[in-house]
Write a protein that holds these residues in place. Structure first.
Motif, PDB file in Angstrom:
ATOM      1  N   GLY A 147       0.859  -1.187   0.000  1.00 41.11           N
ATOM      2  CA  GLY A 147       0.000   0.000   0.000  1.00 41.11           C
ATOM      3  C   GLY A 147       0.888   1.226   0.000  1.00 41.11           C
ATOM      4  O   GLY A 147       0.727   2.131  -0.820  1.00 41.11           O
ATOM      5  N   TYR A 148       1.834   1.239   0.935  1.00 39.41           N
ATOM      6  CA  TYR A 148       2.852   2.289   0.910  1.00 39.41           C
ATOM      7  C   TYR A 148       3.795   2.038  -0.276  1.00 39.41           C
ATOM      8  O   TYR A 148       4.338   2.971  -0.857  1.00 39.41           O
ATOM      9  CB  TYR A 148       3.648   2.291   2.219  1.00 39.41           C
ATOM     10  CG  TYR A 148       2.804   2.541   3.435  1.00 39.41           C
ATOM     11  CD1 TYR A 148       2.572   3.840   3.884  1.00 39.41           C
ATOM     12  CD2 TYR A 148       2.217   1.492   4.130  1.00 39.41           C
ATOM     13  CE1 TYR A 148       1.790   4.082   4.999  1.00 39.41           C
ATOM     14  CE2 TYR A 148       1.436   1.725   5.253  1.00 39.41           C
ATOM     15  CZ  TYR A 148       1.229   3.022   5.682  1.00 39.41           C
ATOM     16  OH  TYR A 148       0.443   3.257   6.782  1.00 39.41           O
ATOM     17  N   ARG A 149       3.982   0.763  -0.569  1.00 41.34           N
ATOM     18  CA  ARG A 149       4.785   0.352  -1.718  1.00 41.34           C
ATOM     19  C   ARG A 149       3.975  -0.635  -2.549  1.00 41.34           C
ATOM     20  O   ARG A 149       2.999  -1.204  -2.071  1.00 41.34           O
ATOM     21  CB  ARG A 149       6.088  -0.310  -1.264  1.00 41.34           C
ATOM     22  CG  ARG A 149       7.001   0.599  -0.461  1.00 41.34           C
ATOM     23  CD  ARG A 149       8.168  -0.177   0.101  1.00 41.34           C
ATOM     24  NE  ARG A 149       9.047   0.661   0.899  1.00 41.34           N
ATOM     25  CZ  ARG A 149       9.966   0.190   1.727  1.00 41.34           C
ATOM     26  NH1 ARG A 149      10.117  -1.118   1.858  1.00 41.34           N
ATOM     27  NH2 ARG A 149      10.731   1.012   2.418  1.00 41.34           N
ATOM     28  N   SER A 150       4.423  -0.871  -3.771  1.00 42.31           N
ATOM     29  CA  SER A 150       3.743  -1.857  -4.614  1.00 42.31           C
ATOM     30  C   SER A 150       4.106  -3.260  -4.144  1.00 42.31           C
ATOM     31  O   SER A 150       5.066  -3.451  -3.390  1.00 42.31           O
ATOM     32  CB  SER A 150       4.157  -1.679  -6.069  1.00 42.31           C
ATOM     33  OG  SER A 150       5.523  -2.021  -6.243  1.00 42.31           O
ATOM     34  N   LYS A 151       3.351  -4.242  -4.622  1.00 44.68           N
ATOM     35  CA  LYS A 151       3.612  -5.631  -4.249  1.00 44.68           C
ATOM     36  C   LYS A 151       5.017  -6.062  -4.675  1.00 44.68           C
ATOM     37  O   LYS A 151       5.727  -6.716  -3.912  1.00 44.68           O
ATOM     38  CB  LYS A 151       2.574  -6.555  -4.885  1.00 44.68           C
ATOM     39  CG  LYS A 151       2.808  -8.038  -4.568  1.00 44.68           C
ATOM     40  CD  LYS A 151       1.711  -8.880  -5.157  1.00 44.68           C
ATOM     41  CE  LYS A 151       2.027 -10.368  -5.012  1.00 44.68           C
ATOM     42  NZ  LYS A 151       2.161 -10.796  -3.614  1.00 44.68           N
ATOM     43  N   SER A 152       5.431  -5.671  -5.874  1.00 48.04           N
ATOM     44  CA  SER A 152       6.761  -6.074  -6.359  1.00 48.04           C
ATOM     45  C   SER A 152       7.872  -5.444  -5.529  1.00 48.04           C
ATOM     46  O   SER A 152       8.880  -6.095  -5.229  1.00 48.04           O
ATOM     47  CB  SER A 152       6.933  -5.692  -7.828  1.00 48.04           C
ATOM     48  OG  SER A 152       6.817  -4.292  -8.012  1.00 48.04           O
ATOM     49  N   GLU A 201       0.423  -2.282  -8.487  1.00 46.41           N
ATOM     50  CA  GLU A 201       1.690  -2.120  -9.214  1.00 46.41           C
ATOM     51  C   GLU A 201       2.488  -0.913  -8.742  1.00 46.41           C
ATOM     52  O   GLU A 201       3.684  -0.815  -9.007  1.00 46.41           O
ATOM     53  CB  GLU A 201       1.415  -1.994 -10.720  1.00 46.41           C
ATOM     54  CG  GLU A 201       0.844  -3.266 -11.328  1.00 46.41           C
ATOM     55  CD  GLU A 201       0.617  -3.138 -12.825  1.00 46.41           C
ATOM     56  OE1 GLU A 201       0.832  -2.022 -13.353  1.00 46.41           O
ATOM     57  OE2 GLU A 201       0.227  -4.128 -13.449  1.00 46.41           O
ATOM     58  N   LYS A 202       1.835   0.026  -8.040  1.00 43.06           N
ATOM     59  CA  LYS A 202       2.510   1.202  -7.498  1.00 43.06           C
ATOM     60  C   LYS A 202       1.973   1.492  -6.109  1.00 43.06           C
ATOM     61  O   LYS A 202       0.810   1.207  -5.813  1.00 43.06           O
ATOM     62  CB  LYS A 202       2.295   2.434  -8.397  1.00 43.06           C
ATOM     63  CG  LYS A 202       2.925   2.337  -9.769  1.00 43.06           C
ATOM     64  CD  LYS A 202       2.658   3.612 -10.571  1.00 43.06           C
ATOM     65  CE  LYS A 202       3.278   3.520 -11.964  1.00 43.06           C
ATOM     66  NZ  LYS A 202       3.005   4.755 -12.749  1.00 43.06           N
ATOM     67  N   GLY A 203       2.810   2.059  -5.258  1.00 41.24           N
ATOM     68  CA  GLY A 203       2.358   2.482  -3.948  1.00 41.24           C
ATOM     69  C   GLY A 203       1.415   3.665  -4.062  1.00 41.24           C
ATOM     70  O   GLY A 203       1.473   4.441  -5.031  1.00 41.24           O
ATOM     71  N   ILE A 204       0.537   3.829  -3.075  1.00 40.76           N
ATOM     72  CA  ILE A 204      -0.460   4.902  -3.107  1.00 40.76           C
ATOM     73  C   ILE A 204       0.208   6.272  -3.204  1.00 40.76           C
ATOM     74  O   ILE A 204      -0.186   7.117  -4.019  1.00 40.76           O
ATOM     75  CB  ILE A 204      -1.369   4.839  -1.862  1.00 40.76           C
ATOM     76  CG1 ILE A 204      -2.141   3.509  -1.834  1.00 40.76           C
ATOM     77  CG2 ILE A 204      -2.321   6.023  -1.823  1.00 40.76           C
ATOM     78  CD1 ILE A 204      -3.063   3.305  -3.007  1.00 40.76           C
ATOM     79  N   LYS A 205       1.220   6.498  -2.388  1.00 46.60           N
ATOM     80  CA  LYS A 205       1.891   7.803  -2.407  1.00 46.60           C
ATOM     81  C   LYS A 205       2.603   8.033  -3.739  1.00 46.60           C
ATOM     82  O   LYS A 205       2.706   9.175  -4.209  1.00 46.60           O
ATOM     83  CB  LYS A 205       2.871   7.906  -1.237  1.00 46.60           C
ATOM     84  CG  LYS A 205       2.194   7.987   0.132  1.00 46.60           C
ATOM     85  CD  LYS A 205       3.196   8.148   1.254  1.00 46.60           C
ATOM     86  CE  LYS A 205       3.804   9.536   1.288  1.00 46.60           C
ATOM     87  NZ  LYS A 205       2.816  10.582   1.640  1.00 46.60           N
ATOM     88  N   THR A 206       3.089   6.970  -4.344  1.00 46.64           N
ATOM     89  CA  THR A 206       3.734   7.109  -5.665  1.00 46.64           C
ATOM     90  C   THR A 206       2.726   7.556  -6.718  1.00 46.64           C
ATOM     91  O   THR A 206       3.011   8.430  -7.540  1.00 46.64           O
ATOM     92  CB  THR A 206       4.373   5.774  -6.091  1.00 46.64           C
ATOM     93  OG1 THR A 206       5.351   5.392  -5.126  1.00 46.64           O
ATOM     94  CG2 THR A 206       5.037   5.890  -7.450  1.00 46.64           C
ATOM     95  N   ILE A 207       1.537   6.958  -6.671  1.00 50.08           N
ATOM     96  CA  ILE A 207       0.484   7.336  -7.624  1.00 50.08           C
ATOM     97  C   ILE A 207       0.118   8.803  -7.461  1.00 50.08           C
ATOM     98  O   ILE A 207      -0.017   9.550  -8.442  1.00 50.08           O
ATOM     99  CB  ILE A 207      -0.762   6.444  -7.435  1.00 50.08           C
ATOM    100  CG1 ILE A 207      -0.422   4.980  -7.739  1.00 50.08           C
ATOM    101  CG2 ILE A 207      -1.906   6.913  -8.328  1.00 50.08           C
ATOM    102  CD1 ILE A 207      -1.514   4.005  -7.347  1.00 50.08           C
ATOM    103  N   ILE A 208      -0.045   9.221  -6.211  1.00 52.06           N
ATOM    104  CA  ILE A 208      -0.405  10.616  -5.953  1.00 52.06           C
ATOM    105  C   ILE A 208       0.713  11.554  -6.410  1.00 52.06           C
ATOM    106  O   ILE A 208       0.462  12.575  -7.057  1.00 52.06           O
ATOM    107  CB  ILE A 208      -0.705  10.825  -4.452  1.00 52.06           C
ATOM    108  CG1 ILE A 208      -1.940  10.008  -4.042  1.00 52.06           C
ATOM    109  CG2 ILE A 208      -0.911  12.306  -4.146  1.00 52.06           C
ATOM    110  CD1 ILE A 208      -2.220  10.024  -2.557  1.00 52.06           C
TER     111      ILE A 208
END
Length: 280
Positions: free
Chosen positions: A95-100, A256-263
């Motif tokens: 969530g903070y980071r992607s699964k990968s 595929e991307k963390g939430i903060k990364t998307i924002i």
């Protein structure tokens, strides 16, 4: 004969054997002490690593997740500095980071912890294998001296010294291996137990669902749309909360991307993750 006298006599016999064995016995003693040091150091490390069982960690995570989400769970197991707790800590960051990203970090932690657990083990195994062979060299040397003395003098009593050396070095070589081998096997079993726990902990990255509360200062519509268009986001809705104004429902395995990364990729507005809850 009292116990004290028996102990004193035994120690004197060992000391005499040590002095009579020569350089081979000195060498075996040194590598034996070094091997014992390695084994004890490894046992202390593994004992600390297994101070809390996986089942206890899982209870702590589940209780913390119910009360305060993944942040609370991270704080709770942060008190335990064990290989398993470090793997679980990474699994809680989805969530903070992607699964990968999470799985990559878990693999890195695994490699580091594996290196710590295996460090010195090959040296200990080598000592166990080599010690009897060094003792065998002493045996051969003792027999060599025996036949050498017989070649110069036919007195049969001259055989005693060489045979004595041969027996002493054999005893010391076997003693080193016999003492260290059970310790080595016990260490191996403790490492295998840790690896089993780590493998189970690594499966924690397979969270079924997740919910995250987020606060964003501006661009809510843009961020909501960006989140909805991202892989692994099930739904996004606005909420009225003292600390958060968006709630995001995620499918962690598809993130595929963390939430903060998307924002961050879609807006430079201030934002923070207020709460994160994951469910198996």
């Amino acid at each position: 004969m009292g116990i004290t006298e028996i102990i004193t006599s035994t120690l004197n016999d060992v000391l005499n054997m040590f002095q009579s064995g020569g350089i081979i016995v000195y060498l075996l003693t040194l590598i034996g002490i070094y091997g014992a040091f390695l084994a004890i150091d490894k046992l202390i490390y593994l004992r600390r690593a297994s101070q809390v069982e996986l089942s206890e960690l899982m209870i702590i995570v589940n209780e913390s997740m119910a009360h305060g989400g993944s942040l609370e769970a991270l704080r709770a197991i942060g008190n335990y500095k064990t290989p398993t707790s470090r793997i679980i800590s990474e699994a809680l960051k989805i969530g903070y980071r992607s699964k990968s990203e999470v799985e990559d970090n878990m693999e890195q932690v695994f490699i580091v912890e594996m290196s710590k657990m295996m460090s010195g083990l090959s040296t200990l195994n080598t000592i166990i294998e080599v010690a009897p062979l060094i003792g065998l060299i002493g045996t051969v040397l003792g027999l060599y001296y025996t036949f050498q003395d017989l070649g110069m003098n036919t007195d049969i009593t001259l055989m005693a010294n060489g045979i004595y050396i041969a027996i002493i070095t054999t005893i010391f070589g076997l003693a080193v291996a016999i003492v260290l081998l059970p310790l080595y096997n016990h260490i191996q079993s403790m490492i295998e137990e840790q690896l089993d726990n780590i493998e189970i902990a690594k499966n924690m990255s397979n969270w079924r669902t997740g919910e995250m509360k987020i606060w964003v200062e501006d661009d809510k519509e843009t961020i909501i749309q960006a989140l909805k268009d991202s892989s692994g986001i099930i739904n996004v809705k606005e909420i009225n909360d003292d600390q958060a104004n968006l709630k995001v429902y995620i499918k962690p395995n598809m993130l595929e991307k963390g939430i903060k990364t998307i924002i961050r990729e879609n807006s430079d507005t201030s934002n923070r993750i207020v709460e994160s809850k994951l469910k198996q």
